[in-house]
Design a protein around this motif. Structure first.
Motif, PDB file in Angstrom:
ATOM      1  N   ASN A  39      37.668 -75.631-138.196  1.00 40.94           N
ATOM      2  CA  ASN A  39      36.554 -76.471-138.627  1.00 40.94           C
ATOM      3  C   ASN A  39      35.385 -76.227-137.702  1.00 40.94           C
ATOM      4  OD1 ASN A  39      38.243 -77.963-140.510  1.00 40.94           O
ATOM      5  ND2 ASN A  39      39.137 -78.913-138.707  1.00 40.94           N
ATOM      6  N   SER A  40      34.182 -76.462-138.186  1.00 35.15           N
ATOM      7  CA  SER A  40      33.048 -76.386-137.262  1.00 35.15           C
ATOM      8  C   SER A  40      32.092 -77.523-137.535  1.00 35.15           C
ATOM      9  CB  SER A  40      32.317 -75.045-137.374  1.00 35.15           C
ATOM     10  OG  SER A  40      31.608 -74.966-138.580  1.00 35.15           O
ATOM     11  N   ARG A  41      31.534 -78.020-136.462  1.00 32.74           N
ATOM     12  CA  ARG A  41      30.506 -79.042-136.536  1.00 32.74           C
ATOM     13  C   ARG A  41      29.420 -78.621-135.573  1.00 32.74           C
ATOM     14  NH1 ARG A  41      32.864 -84.679-136.511  1.00 32.74           N
ATOM     15  NH2 ARG A  41      33.182 -84.108-138.675  1.00 32.74           N
ATOM     16  N   GLY A  42      28.289 -78.215-136.096  1.00 33.19           N
ATOM     17  CA  GLY A  42      27.235 -77.699-135.228  1.00 33.19           C
ATOM     18  C   GLY A  42      27.719 -76.429-134.553  1.00 33.19           C
ATOM     19  N   GLU A  43      27.617 -76.403-133.222  1.00 32.62           N
ATOM     20  CA  GLU A  43      28.027 -75.206-132.465  1.00 32.62           C
ATOM     21  C   GLU A  43      29.495 -75.237-132.063  1.00 32.62           C
ATOM     22  OE1 GLU A  43      25.483 -75.680-128.929  1.00 32.62           O
ATOM     23  OE2 GLU A  43      24.151 -74.241-129.892  1.00 32.62           O
ATOM     24  N   ILE A  44      30.195 -76.329-132.376  1.00 34.58           N
ATOM     25  CA  ILE A  44      31.584 -76.468-131.928  1.00 34.58           C
ATOM     26  C   ILE A  44      32.563 -76.077-133.041  1.00 34.58           C
ATOM     27  CG2 ILE A  44      33.332 -78.042-130.989  1.00 34.58           C
ATOM     28  CD1 ILE A  44      30.940 -77.541-129.095  1.00 34.58           C
ATOM     29  N   PHE A  45      33.417 -75.110-132.715  1.00 35.74           N
ATOM     30  CA  PHE A  45      34.480 -74.685-133.629  1.00 35.74           C
ATOM     31  C   PHE A  45      35.790 -75.281-133.130  1.00 35.74           C
ATOM     32  CE2 PHE A  45      31.292 -71.731-134.803  1.00 35.74           C
ATOM     33  CZ  PHE A  45      31.674 -71.070-135.969  1.00 35.74           C
ATOM     34  N   THR A  46      36.566 -75.868-134.025  1.00 34.79           N
ATOM     35  CA  THR A  46      37.885 -76.397-133.685  1.00 34.79           C
ATOM     36  C   THR A  46      38.939 -75.508-134.345  1.00 34.79           C
ATOM     37  OG1 THR A  46      36.993 -78.638-133.602  1.00 34.79           O
ATOM     38  CG2 THR A  46      39.388 -78.424-133.762  1.00 34.79           C
ATOM     39  N   PHE A  47      39.808 -74.938-133.517  1.00 41.88           N
ATOM     40  CA  PHE A  47      40.874 -74.060-133.993  1.00 41.88           C
ATOM     41  C   PHE A  47      42.192 -74.818-133.920  1.00 41.88           C
ATOM     42  CE2 PHE A  47      37.538 -71.374-132.298  1.00 41.88           C
ATOM     43  CZ  PHE A  47      37.398 -70.401-133.286  1.00 41.88           C
ATOM     44  N   ILE A  48      42.953 -74.786-135.002  1.00 45.91           N
ATOM     45  CA  ILE A  48      44.207 -75.533-135.068  1.00 45.91           C
ATOM     46  C   ILE A  48      45.361 -74.564-135.342  1.00 45.91           C
ATOM     47  CG2 ILE A  48      45.466 -77.345-136.316  1.00 45.91           C
ATOM     48  CD1 ILE A  48      42.447 -78.342-137.027  1.00 45.91           C
ATOM     49  N   TRP A  49      46.378 -74.627-134.449  1.00 47.90           N
ATOM     50  CA  TRP A  49      47.594 -73.839-134.625  1.00 47.90           C
ATOM     51  C   TRP A  49      48.782 -74.780-134.514  1.00 47.90           C
ATOM     52  CZ3 TRP A  49      43.833 -72.266-131.078  1.00 47.90           C
ATOM     53  CH2 TRP A  49      43.228 -71.029-131.302  1.00 47.90           C
ATOM     54  N   GLU A  50      49.596 -74.855-135.547  1.00 45.55           N
ATOM     55  CA  GLU A  50      50.858 -75.612-135.505  1.00 45.55           C
ATOM     56  C   GLU A  50      50.791 -76.832-134.595  1.00 45.55           C
ATOM     57  OE1 GLU A  50      53.968 -72.902-134.485  1.00 45.55           O
ATOM     58  OE2 GLU A  50      53.494 -71.581-136.148  1.00 45.55           O
ATOM     59  N   GLY A  51      49.830 -77.686-134.843  1.00 46.42           N
ATOM     60  CA  GLY A  51      49.774 -78.939-134.092  1.00 46.42           C
ATOM     61  C   GLY A  51      48.954 -78.892-132.815  1.00 46.42           C
ATOM     62  N   SER A  52      48.652 -77.707-132.279  1.00 48.34           N
ATOM     63  CA  SER A  52      47.794 -77.680-131.094  1.00 48.34           C
ATOM     64  C   SER A  52      46.364 -77.389-131.539  1.00 48.34           C
ATOM     65  CB  SER A  52      48.278 -76.658-130.072  1.00 48.34           C
ATOM     66  OG  SER A  52      47.933 -75.355-130.483  1.00 48.34           O
ATOM     67  N   GLU A  53      45.447 -77.852-130.731  1.00 48.08           N
ATOM     68  CA  GLU A  53      44.046 -77.772-131.113  1.00 48.08           C
ATOM     69  C   GLU A  53      43.218 -77.301-129.924  1.00 48.08           C
ATOM     70  OE1 GLU A  53      41.159 -81.286-132.344  1.00 48.08           O
ATOM     71  OE2 GLU A  53      42.766 -81.068-133.817  1.00 48.08           O
ATOM     72  N   GLU A  54      42.338 -76.341-130.146  1.00 49.51           N
ATOM     73  CA  GLU A  54      41.441 -75.852-129.098  1.00 49.51           C
ATOM     74  C   GLU A  54      40.032 -75.849-129.657  1.00 49.51           C
ATOM     75  OE1 GLU A  54      42.020 -74.590-125.931  1.00 49.51           O
ATOM     76  OE2 GLU A  54      44.164 -74.985-125.983  1.00 49.51           O
TER      77      GLU A  54
END
Length: 131
Positions: A39-54
């Motif tokens: 997902n992205s909001r503005g300049e921030i991208f959220t990466f999701i893998w099997e329950g973990s999030e970076e």
């Protein structure tokens, strides 16, 4: 501030640069091969893998050519590290390559990182139908 090792990789990819750019620069494209969901909001991208999030911040991008992101934990610590996906086209042959620049803590992690990128780029090639 920690010192990391910079490494670069090149992957030949049989796809048009414009199509490839969609897969490296958009949340929907990245979620096809890089992470389970993006997902992205503005300049921030959220990466999701099997329950973990970076989360990563968009440092820069050049349309049709490259995207550079920095993990937020590096951003918070003031570390200059980033990862960059850059499309390179050979002027003569028109062959397309995806250039990866990334950083790792030590030599073992460099090898792990390279294996991880190889697996992810393999997934990307499947998605692009360029296997």
């Amino acid at each position: 501030m920690s010192t990391k090792i910079k490494y670069e990789m090149e992957f030949p990819i049989q796809a048009s640069p414009s199509l490839l750019y969609q897969y490296i620069s958009t949340p929907s494209g990245l979620s096809e091969w890089y992470a389970d969901n993006v997902n992205s909001r503005g300049e921030i991208f959220t990466f999701i893998w099997e329950g973990s999030e970076e989360q990563a911040k968009l440092v820069s991008k050049k349309s049709g050519e490259r995207i550079k992101l920095r993990w937020l934990e590096d951003e918070e610590e003031g570390d200059p590290y980033f990862f960059e996906l850059r499309i390179q086209v050979d002027e003569i042959t028109k062959d397309v390559s995806l250039m990866i620049t990334d950083f790792a803590e030590d030599e073992d992690e460099v090898n792990e990182g390279k294996m991880l990128w190889e697996n992810m780029i393999s997934d990307l090639k499947h998605v692009l139908g360029s296997v």
